[in-house]
Design a protein around this motif. Structure first.
Motif, PDB file in Angstrom:
ATOM      1  N   UNK A 153       5.380  41.346  12.679  1.00  0.00           N
ATOM      2  CA  UNK A 153       4.053  40.722  12.675  1.00  0.00           C
ATOM      3  C   UNK A 153       3.881  39.811  13.885  1.00  0.00           C
ATOM      4  N   UNK A 154       4.929  39.044  14.239  1.00  0.00           N
ATOM      5  CA  UNK A 154       4.836  38.175  15.406  1.00  0.00           C
ATOM      6  C   UNK A 154       4.684  38.986  16.693  1.00  0.00           C
ATOM      7  N   UNK A 155       5.332  40.128  16.768  1.00  0.00           N
ATOM      8  CA  UNK A 155       5.176  40.978  17.951  1.00  0.00           C
ATOM      9  C   UNK A 155       3.726  41.424  18.103  1.00  0.00           C
ATOM     10  N   UNK A 156       3.112  41.818  16.987  1.00  0.00           N
ATOM     11  CA  UNK A 156       1.702  42.215  17.033  1.00  0.00           C
ATOM     12  C   UNK A 156       0.809  41.032  17.401  1.00  0.00           C
ATOM     13  N   UNK A 157       1.089  39.860  16.838  1.00  0.00           N
ATOM     14  CA  UNK A 157       0.244  38.689  17.089  1.00  0.00           C
ATOM     15  C   UNK A 157       0.344  38.228  18.539  1.00  0.00           C
ATOM     16  N   UNK A 158       1.534  38.288  19.129  1.00  0.00           N
ATOM     17  CA  UNK A 158       1.676  37.900  20.533  1.00  0.00           C
ATOM     18  C   UNK A 158       0.871  38.851  21.416  1.00  0.00           C
ATOM     19  N   UNK A 159       0.802  40.126  21.035  1.00  0.00           N
ATOM     20  CA  UNK A 159      -0.067  41.046  21.765  1.00  0.00           C
ATOM     21  C   UNK A 159      -1.529  40.697  21.622  1.00  0.00           C
ATOM     22  N   UNK A 160      -1.907  40.184  20.452  1.00  0.00           N
ATOM     23  CA  UNK A 160      -3.304  39.784  20.207  1.00  0.00           C
ATOM     24  C   UNK A 160      -3.633  38.463  20.887  1.00  0.00           C
ATOM     25  N   UNK A 161      -2.652  37.550  20.935  1.00  0.00           N
ATOM     26  CA  UNK A 161      -2.858  36.219  21.521  1.00  0.00           C
ATOM     27  C   UNK A 161      -1.801  35.973  22.607  1.00  0.00           C
ATOM     28  N   UNK A 162      -1.894  36.648  23.736  1.00  0.00           N
ATOM     29  CA  UNK A 162      -0.813  36.567  24.738  1.00  0.00           C
ATOM     30  C   UNK A 162      -0.669  35.208  25.396  1.00  0.00           C
ATOM     31  N   UNK A 163      -1.688  34.320  25.299  1.00  0.00           N
ATOM     32  CA  UNK A 163      -1.619  33.024  25.974  1.00  0.00           C
ATOM     33  C   UNK A 163      -1.159  31.899  25.054  1.00  0.00           C
ATOM     34  N   UNK A 165       1.414  29.883  23.543  1.00  0.00           N
ATOM     35  CA  UNK A 165       2.839  29.668  23.828  1.00  0.00           C
ATOM     36  C   UNK A 165       3.638  29.387  22.559  1.00  0.00           C
ATOM     37  N   UNK A 166       3.029  28.680  21.607  1.00  0.00           N
ATOM     38  CA  UNK A 166       3.754  28.385  20.371  1.00  0.00           C
ATOM     39  C   UNK A 166       4.099  29.675  19.637  1.00  0.00           C
ATOM     40  N   UNK A 167       3.163  30.607  19.592  1.00  0.00           N
ATOM     41  CA  UNK A 167       3.388  31.873  18.901  1.00  0.00           C
ATOM     42  C   UNK A 167       4.488  32.685  19.593  1.00  0.00           C
ATOM     43  N   UNK A 168       4.488  32.681  20.922  1.00  0.00           N
ATOM     44  CA  UNK A 168       5.525  33.412  21.646  1.00  0.00           C
ATOM     45  C   UNK A 168       6.900  32.750  21.433  1.00  0.00           C
ATOM     46  N   UNK A 169       6.921  31.413  21.385  1.00  0.00           N
ATOM     47  CA  UNK A 169       8.186  30.723  21.099  1.00  0.00           C
ATOM     48  C   UNK A 169       8.693  31.100  19.707  1.00  0.00           C
ATOM     49  N   UNK A 170       7.765  31.264  18.752  1.00  0.00           N
ATOM     50  CA  UNK A 170       8.182  31.678  17.410  1.00  0.00           C
ATOM     51  C   UNK A 170       8.748  33.102  17.425  1.00  0.00           C
ATOM     52  N   UNK A 171       8.123  33.994  18.216  1.00  0.00           N
ATOM     53  CA  UNK A 171       8.653  35.351  18.341  1.00  0.00           C
ATOM     54  C   UNK A 171      10.058  35.326  18.947  1.00  0.00           C
ATOM     55  N   UNK A 172      10.257  34.515  19.984  1.00  0.00           N
ATOM     56  CA  UNK A 172      11.582  34.410  20.596  1.00  0.00           C
ATOM     57  C   UNK A 172      12.605  33.909  19.575  1.00  0.00           C
ATOM     58  N   UNK A 173      12.189  32.970  18.747  1.00  0.00           N
ATOM     59  CA  UNK A 173      13.090  32.439  17.719  1.00  0.00           C
ATOM     60  C   UNK A 173      13.470  33.537  16.731  1.00  0.00           C
TER      61      UNK A 173
END
Length: 576
Positions: A153-163, A165-173
C-alpha cells in the motif's frame, strides 16, 4: 446542483453569499440570469431534500440546515481528529481503527462531479487531509510492527504522492524492516531526484534521517514514543503564538477570501504576501486569516513581529531562537549565535509539519528567506513591503485605503454604532480626515470611546487642522505618525526627496512636475517616484492623456511636511 449542495455543506450551516455561489458555479463569467438560476437550483434541491434537510434564504445568500444528518466531511474530520489524538497518546490499535474508518468514507477524489471552480478552490485541502490521515494510519501500523502488511500500500501511495517525504520515509522503513535494504535506498534516491526535478530542493530532515538510519542499521523494529513520528522529533505541544486580533474586523471580504485561498493545502510550498501603506490593516488581515484557518494547521502556528522599537528589524538569530523554542528545541552553546546553524535547525524542525508561520512587518528579503519554513506541508503569511514578492512568489494581496462605507463601519466598531449614527455628518468628516486608513480610524474611535462627553463633532473639529492632525491621531500605544515614520524609515528611499515633493500637495502630479521641483533629470525623477510608489509613500494615479500621474495620501503628505528640510542627497545627479 451538486456544486451548490457541496458549497452549502462545506459551509457547515453558515451563510454562503450569492457572490461566492456564482463564483463556484461559473467562475468569472456568470450569466446575466445568475440569481434566477441559483434560485432554480435551490428550489430543485429543496424538493429532493426536504423535510429532513432545509435550505433557507438568509441575506446575502443561502444556508443549509441538516441537523441529525450524517455528512461525510464532518464525520471524516471527527474520526481523523480522534485518530490523531490516539496516535499522539500511543494508543496505536485505536488510532489505526479510527483513521481507517475516516479513510473508508472516501470514494474517489474530493468533490467529484462538481465544477472545476469548486474543485480548484476547496479540493486541495481535502486531498491534503486525506494524505495526512493516510500517513498517520501508516505510522500506527508501523508502530505495531505491521511493516510487511503495509509495504504494498505504501508503494502505491508514494506513486500517488511522490513529493510527500514523510510517506516515502515510511515506505523506506517498511522496506528495511522487511529485509529489503537495497529497495529502501533506491526509494530514497528516486525521491531525491523527484524533489530536485519538481521543486529544485534537497530532501528534508525526515527523509534524510531515514536514509541515514538505513545505512547505519538503526531502523530495527522498536517501540515508538507516543506522539512521535516513525522518524520524527519527540512529542511536544503544538505552538500557538498568534496574538489576538487588534479589534473588530470590518470589510476586506474579497482580500480575506484571497488570503484564505492561498493558505489552502496544495501539495506545494504556500507563501503569501500582504502589502500596502502604513496603517492600511496588513497585520489585522493576516491575523484574521490566520485565526480563521488555524484548524488547517494542527501542528501549530508561529508568529514573529520583525520590527523593533528603534525603527529597524529584529536580529534574525533571536527570532529563530524564539521559533525553535516554541517548536520544542532550545539552541545551545555556539549554535545560539550561528545564523547558518539556526536556519538549518529551524528548517529541520519545520519540515513535514502542517504549520502556519506568520511573519509581520518584514522589510529584508534575506531575513525573510531565513524564516520561511521548510517542506510543502507548512505555509507562510508575510506582511511588509512589495519587494518581498521576490521571496514569497506571485501570491500577493495589495491592500488599498478603505472606502467611505467601510471606514464608517470601522469608526462605529471602535466608538459605538449609536454614537456615530447620532452625528453622521461629523463622522463623515472624521472619515475624510483619516482617508481610509483603518489604524487612523481605530485611533479616532478609541479616543471617542474613552471620552464619552466628547461629541463626534468635537473630534472632527480637532482633526480639521492639518498641522495638528497627526498629533490628534495618537492614543495609548497607537500612533499614526509613528507608524508612518517607522514604515518610511524601513525603506531605502531618500526621505529628503519626499519632503521636497510635499509642496505639490494633494493634487495629482507628473514626472515633469517632480523634475522641475527637485532639479533632477527626467529619468532620475521617474526612478525616484517609482521607488516611492513601490514603498507605498506615494500612490499611482490614473494617467491623463497617457502621462503617468502620482499623488500623496493625505496622512503621508502630512508626515512628509513634518520632515526636516535638508539639502537633497548628493548621490542623486542633477538635471543636465
Amino acid at each position: 446542483m451538486r456544486t451548490l449542495l457541496a458549497a452549502l455543506l462545506l459551509a457547515r450551516g453558515r451563510v454562503v453569499p450569492d457572490s461566492r455561489l456564482s463564483w463556484l458555479l461559473w467562475g468569472m463569467c456568470p450569466p446575466v440570469t445568475m440569481s434566477a438560476q441559483i434560485y432554480t437550483y435551490v428550489s430543485r434541491l429543496r424538493k429532493l431534500l426536504e423535510p429532513e434537510v432545509t435550505i433557507v434564504r438568509r441575506a446575502p445568500g443561502y444556508a443549509i440546515e441538516a441537523e441529525g444528518s450524517h455528512i461525510d466531511i464532518v464525520d471524516f474530520e471527527r474520526l481523523e481528529r480522534l485518530g490523531r489524538t490516539a496516535l499522539q497518546q500511543g494508543r496505536y490499535d485505536e488510532a489505526g481503527t479510527l483513521l481507517g474508518q475516516a479513510l473508508d468514507l472516501w470514494h474517489g477524489p474530493a468533490l467529484g462531479h462538481t465544477t472545476e471552480f469548486l474543485v480548484e478552490n476547496d479540493g486541495p485541502q481535502w486531498e491534503e487531509g486525506r494524505a495526512a490521515a493516510l500517513e498517520n494510519r501508516m505510522e500506527a501500523d508501523l508502530a505495531l510492527g505491521r511493516h510487511q502488511q503495509v509495504t504494498a500500500e505504501l508503494t502505491r501511495l508514494v506513486g500517488e504522492f511522490p513529493l510527500r517525504e514523510r510517506m516515502r520515509a515510511q515506505l523506506m522503513t517498511a522496506l528495511y524492516r522487511s529485509g529489503r535494504q537495497a529497495d529502501a535506498l533506491r526509494s530514497f534516491h528516486e525521491g531525491r531526484g523527484t524533489l530536485a526535478e519538481e521543486l529544485g530542493v534537497e530532501p528534508g530532515a525526515e527523509l534524510t534521517d531515514a536514509y541515514q538510519a538505513v545505512l547505519d542499521g538503526s531502523l530495527a523494529v522498536a517501540p515508538v514514543p507516543p506522539g512521535a513520528g516513525v522518524l520524527a522529533f519527540a512529542s511536544r505541544p503544538a505552538p500557538a503564538m498568534l496574538p489576538a486580533e487588534p479589534g473588530p474586523f470590518v470589510g476586506r471580504e474579497r482580500e480575506l477570501a484571497a488570503v484564505r485561498r492561498l493558505l489552502a493545502p496544495t501539495g506545494r510550498p504556500r507563501r503569501g504576501l500582504i502589502t500596502g501603506m502604513a496603517g492600511v490593516g496588513k497585520t489585522a488581515l493576516a491575523l484574521r486569516a490566520a485565526h480563521g484557518c488555524a484548524e488547517d494547521f494542527p501542528d501549530g502556528q508561529l508568529y514573529a513581529d520583525l520590527a523593533d522599537t528603534q525603527d529597524g528589524s529584529k536580529d534574525t538569530r533571536a527570532v529563530l531562537a524564539q521559533m525553535l523554542r516554541a517548536l520544542g528545541h532550545e539552541a545551545a552553546g555556539a549554535a545560539r549565535h550561528d545564523l547558518d546553524e539556526l536556519v538549518r535547525l529551524y528548517r529541520a524542525r519545520t519540515d513535514g509539519l502542517r504549520l502556519l508561520v506568520v511573519l509581520d512587518n518584514v522589510t529584508d528579503g534575506g531575513q525573510l528567506s531565513a524564516l520561511l519554513p521548510a517542506g510543502t506541508a507548512a505555509a507562510a503569511l508575510v506582511t511588509g513591503h512589495p519587494h518581498l514578492a521576490l521571496a514569497t512568489g506571485p501570491h500577493t494581496v495589495v491592500l488599498e485605503p478603505m472606502g467611505e462605507d467601510d471606514s464608517l463601519a470601522v469608526l462605529a466598531a471602535a466608538a459605538g454604532t449609536e454614537r456615530v449614527a447620532a452625528d453622521l455628518p461629523a463622522a463623515r468628516r472624521i472619515v475624510e480626515h483619516c482617508d481610509g486608513l483603518p489604524l487612523a480610524l481605530r485611533i479616532a474611535g478609541a479616543r471617542l470611546a474613552s471620552r464619552p462627553r466628547w461629541s463626534v463633532g468635537l473630534l472632527a473639529g480637532r482633526l480639521e487642522d492639518p498641522g495638528n492632525r497627526l498629533r490628534e491621531l495618537r492614543f495609548g500605544d497607537l500612533d499614526m505618525g509613528r507608524s508612518l515614520r517607522r514604515w518610511a524609515r524601513r525603506t531605502s528611499v531618500p526621505l529628503d526627496m519626499l519632503r521636497r515633493l510635499a509642496p505639490l500637495g494633494e493634487r495629482s502630479f507628473t514626472v515633469s512636475a517632480a523634475t522641475m521641483l527637485l532639479g533632477l533629470s527626467h529619468a532620475t525623477a521617474e526612478d525616484l517616484l517609482e521607488q516611492l510608489a513601490d514603498a507605498s509613500l506615494i500612490e499611482p494615479a490614473d494617467p491623463v492623456g497617457g502621462v503617468l500621474q502620482y499623488r500623496f495620501h493625505r496622512l503621508v503628505l502630512l508626515y512628509a511636511r513634518s520632515l526636516p528640510v535638508r539639502m537633497a542627497d548628493a548621490a542623486l545627479p542633477a538635471a543636465s
